[in-house]
Design a protein around this motif. Structure first.
Motif, short mmCIF file in Angstrom:
data_model
loop_
_atom_site.label_atom_id
_atom_site.label_comp_id
_atom_site.label_asym_id
_atom_site.label_seq_id
_atom_site.Cartn_x
_atom_site.Cartn_y
_atom_site.Cartn_z
N ARG A 190 28.96 -50.22 84.22
CA ARG A 190 27.71 -51.01 83.93
C ARG A 190 26.51 -50.16 84.06
O ARG A 190 25.52 -50.06 83.70
CB ARG A 190 27.63 -52.39 84.58
CG ARG A 190 28.54 -53.33 84.06
CD ARG A 190 28.69 -54.54 84.68
NE ARG A 190 29.33 -54.50 86.00
CZ ARG A 190 29.76 -55.41 86.66
NH1 ARG A 190 29.56 -56.44 86.58
NH2 ARG A 190 30.31 -54.95 87.79
N GLU A 191 26.74 -49.37 85.34
CA GLU A 191 25.56 -48.25 85.79
C GLU A 191 25.84 -46.98 85.32
O GLU A 191 24.74 -46.34 84.76
CB GLU A 191 25.86 -48.24 87.11
CG GLU A 191 25.34 -49.51 88.07
CD GLU A 191 25.58 -49.66 89.33
OE1 GLU A 191 26.21 -48.75 89.91
OE2 GLU A 191 25.70 -50.95 90.08
N ASN B 266 24.53 -46.09 81.78
CA ASN B 266 22.93 -45.82 81.64
C ASN B 266 22.48 -44.36 82.12
O ASN B 266 21.58 -43.89 81.63
CB ASN B 266 22.25 -46.69 82.80
CG ASN B 266 22.35 -48.22 82.16
OD1 ASN B 266 22.41 -48.53 81.16
ND2 ASN B 266 22.71 -48.97 83.40
N GLN B 267 23.38 -43.59 82.69
CA GLN B 267 23.09 -42.37 82.96
C GLN B 267 23.80 -41.49 81.99
O GLN B 267 23.47 -40.06 82.17
CB GLN B 267 23.91 -42.36 84.51
CG GLN B 267 23.31 -43.20 85.47
CD GLN B 267 24.06 -43.19 86.88
OE1 GLN B 267 25.12 -42.42 87.05
NE2 GLN B 267 24.03 -44.16 87.64
N LYS C 16 24.63 -52.27 75.91
CA LYS C 16 24.16 -51.08 76.38
C LYS C 16 24.89 -49.88 75.90
O LYS C 16 24.35 -48.64 75.71
CB LYS C 16 24.97 -51.12 77.98
CG LYS C 16 23.96 -51.82 78.87
CD LYS C 16 24.48 -51.63 80.38
CE LYS C 16 23.67 -52.67 81.11
NZ LYS C 16 23.72 -52.11 82.57
N CYS C 17 25.99 -50.17 75.19
CA CYS C 17 26.62 -48.93 74.50
C CYS C 17 26.03 -48.83 73.15
O CYS C 17 26.14 -47.60 72.55
CB CYS C 17 28.19 -49.44 74.07
SG CYS C 17 29.10 -49.47 75.64
N ASP D 218 24.19 -38.90 78.88
CA ASP D 218 23.30 -38.48 77.99
C ASP D 218 23.69 -37.79 76.72
O ASP D 218 23.49 -36.85 76.22
CB ASP D 218 22.15 -37.37 78.76
CG ASP D 218 23.14 -36.32 79.37
OD1 ASP D 218 24.23 -36.18 79.36
OD2 ASP D 218 22.36 -35.42 79.93
N SER E 52 23.09 -47.54 72.19
CA SER E 52 22.38 -46.31 71.98
C SER E 52 23.22 -45.18 72.19
O SER E 52 23.16 -43.82 72.25
CB SER E 52 21.34 -46.38 73.00
OG SER E 52 22.05 -46.37 74.33
#
Ligand SMILES: C[S@@+](CC[C@H](N)C(=O)[O-])C[C@H]1O[C@@H](n2cnc3c(N)ncnc32)[C@H](O)[C@@H]1O
Length: 214
Positions: free
Chosen positions: A117-118, A121-122, A145-146, A124, A148
């Motif tokens: 979950r964290e 977000n990191q 969250k997925c 790229d 993008s």
């Protein structure tokens, strides 16, 4: 409730799968002895076939477990294909690393230890396939969250969406499982009129969702 999923049809599907190799048998034995949940044979086979059809450059997996599914997908990747896989438990990840090394697929696989979950977000980079196999009550949040991270025409696959069949009849053995079961049911029903994604539920194993970004 498990009976709901253990039909003659499931047994037949299992019976027509290719014979397992020594490594697959070793991982399954370890999983059974140590009570670690891994994808079922027919789900591993499904992942392998979809990977072969889609020919992704990049796969993201959340929930490495013992690397059983990771290795299955890696076997169908082209030589330039890569898998990034995330696992919360350090000991579990180390065991998966051992099996991945033995599989000969190590060069294609990047392992990240941490909370999916964290970590997501990191990241790229973007992916052609995202395979969710962790935190069953939170697939909805993972999907958000997925979004993008998924390429156009990318697909998301998610295992255990029927949660032992409980999601079908909304029956569960303990009250504390209620939120997880209801979250999953809402997650699945949310695709009825979802403009961004469409879902088909493949009733293999404990239920696999195959989700396409429109
Ligand atoms: C069903 S197992 C995965 C099995 C694996 N796909 C296989 O076939 O070997 C689920 C795994 O997800 C991990 N997990 C649970 N929550 C997680 C999270 N938030 N981030 C990353 N991994 C998580 C668990 O530790 C567990 O190893």
């Amino acid at each position: 409730m498990k009976d709901l999923l253990e039909t003659e049809l499931q047994n037949f599907i299992k019976s027509i799968l290719p014979e397992k190799n020594d490594l697959e048998l070793e991982i399954q034995k370890y999983a059974e002895e140590n009570h670690v949940s891994i994808v079922e044979d027919e789900v591993a086979n499904f992942l392998k076939v979809i990977t072969g059809i889609k020919k992704p450059d990049k796969i993201l997996e959340i929930g490495t477990g013992l690397g059983f599914s990771t290795i299955s997908m890696a076997k169908s990747l082209g030589s330039n294909g890569k898998i990034t896989t995330i696992e919360l438990l350090k000991g579990r990840m180390e065991k998966a690393a051992y099996f991945i090394e033995k599989s000969g697929e190590k060069e294609k696989i990047k392992m990240i230890h941490g909370d999916g979950r964290e970590i997501i977000n990191q990241l790229d980079e973007t992916f052609d396939i995202i395979f969710l196999d962790a935190a069953k009550g939170q697939y909805g949040k993972f999907l958000e969250k997925c979004d993008s991270l998924l390429n156009e025409n990318g697909i998301i696959m998610a295992d255990n969406v029927l949660i032992n069949g409980w999601v079908v009849n909304l029956e569960y053995p303990e009250r504390r499982k209620k939120t997880m079961v209801m979250n999953m049911r809402n997650f699945l029903e949310g695709f009825r009129d979802n403009e961004k994604y469409e879902l088909t539920l493949v009733p293999l194993g404990d239920g696999v969702a195959l989700i396409r970004k429109r």
